[in-house]
Design a protein around this motif. Structure first.
Motif, mmCIF file in Angstrom:
data_model
loop_
_atom_site.group_PDB
_atom_site.id
_atom_site.type_symbol
_atom_site.label_atom_id
_atom_site.label_comp_id
_atom_site.label_asym_id
_atom_site.label_seq_id
_atom_site.Cartn_x
_atom_site.Cartn_y
_atom_site.Cartn_z
ATOM 1 N N LEU A 176 -6.007 20.230 -18.094
ATOM 2 C CA LEU A 176 -6.920 19.714 -16.702
ATOM 3 C C LEU A 176 -8.575 19.911 -16.992
ATOM 4 C CD1 LEU A 176 -6.555 18.927 -13.657
ATOM 5 C CD2 LEU A 176 -6.349 21.459 -13.125
ATOM 6 N N ARG A 235 -9.354 15.543 -18.919
ATOM 7 C CA ARG A 235 -9.417 14.798 -17.504
ATOM 8 C C ARG A 235 -9.348 13.500 -17.483
ATOM 9 N NH1 ARG A 235 -13.801 17.174 -13.449
ATOM 10 N NH2 ARG A 235 -13.118 19.195 -14.452
ATOM 11 N N ASN A 258 -6.842 11.106 -15.081
ATOM 12 C CA ASN A 258 -7.416 10.072 -14.338
ATOM 13 C C ASN A 258 -6.588 8.876 -14.599
ATOM 14 O OD1 ASN A 258 -9.188 11.900 -13.281
ATOM 15 N ND2 ASN A 258 -10.747 11.141 -14.947
#
Length: 275
Positions: A132, A136, A140
């Motif tokens: 996380l 990222r 996404n």
């Protein structure tokens, strides 16, 4: 006198028609499309420009085709490694099919927001905290694909989903700081050990080179004395080459061995008395 009522009636009818015509005019902007219903039946989508919509008979729904920015409120999630976090994101979407956006869903913006919130909790819950924070971009892309697949039947295209902020508990932040500090110390120790190893290898090669040319060792001694004198130190070191003191050490070793082999006079006298 008989024509005056007719003229008045005609004038009233003309005025009513003009008012009805003016009330029927609708202007659609270039980025808008119109979904019209006549007596409940769907008509063809209305293109930009001036369009006629009959009051009482037609109902017009304006659909904006521009990209809409939707902010997902912070969501309480638990990652795969059981770490609580608060995550919010931004969704960029636009309507590609005006008819489906009106016919297939009641409010496409609200529906997209709800789908984005549930998908965000689901996707983040399948990832651990390191993913996380460090990967990222992959999350996404996964969020964009998941949300777009669910909004496609509504005529809505999700273009971008970006995670804005990730909030974790303060205790977890402290633990991560200690972990990062320990990792930096480990890397520093490894780098220092590698430097010592490389230095030892270079010193070994230098020793081999100096052993092949004893005169170079003398020059190195003189250079060391010059460096000590330049620093204005009170301590002066006079290095003595091993090839100079080597013969003295060997002679002292031979003398000590000879002394050990020759018996002491007292030992000789004691042996004669016993006889």
């Amino acid at each position: 006198m008989g024509t005056e009522p007719i003229i008045v009636i005609v004038s009233v009818v003309v005025v009513l028609l003009l008012v009805l015509l003016l009330a029927s005019l609708r202007i659609l902007k270039e980025y808008e499309r119109g979904v019209a219903f006549r007596l409940g039946r769907l008509r063809q989508p209305l293109q930009p420009g001036v369009r006629i919509v009959m009051p009482g008979l037609d109902k017009l729904v304006r659909v904006d085709l521009r990209v809409v920015t939707l902010t997902i409120p912070p969501q309480e999630v638990i990652t795969r490694d059981n770490v609580p976090a608060r995550v919010n994101a931004v969704v960029l979407f636009r309507v590609t099919d005006p008819v489906l956006s009106v016919m297939a869903v009641e409010n496409h913006a609200v529906a997209t927001s709800q789908i984005a919130q549930t998908t965000l909790r689901s996707v983040v819950g399948r990832a651990d905290l390191d993913t996380l924070l460090a990967h990222r971009a992959d999350l996404n892309e996964d969020l964009t694909a998941s949300i777009d697949s669910q909004t496609a039947p509504w005529g809505v295209k999700v273009a971008v989903v970006e995670i804005k902020d990730v909030e974790i508990p303060e205790l977890m932040q402290r633990a991560m700081a200690r972990e990062a500090e320990a990792e930096r110390e480990r890397r520093a120790k490894v780098i220092s050990a590698r430097g010592e190893l490389q230095a030892s290898v270079e010193l070994r090669d230098a020793a081999r080179t100096l052993s092949e040319a004893p005169a170079s060792l003398q020059l190195r001694y003189l250079q060391t004395l010059l460096e000590l004198g330049a620093d204005q130190n009170s301590t002066v070191v006079f290095p003595i080459p091993m090839d100079i003191i080597g013969p003295f050490l060997e002679s002292m070793r031979d003398r000590s061995q000879h002394t050990a082999q020759v018996p002491h006079p007292s030992q000789t006298k004691a042996s004669s008395d016993e006889r």
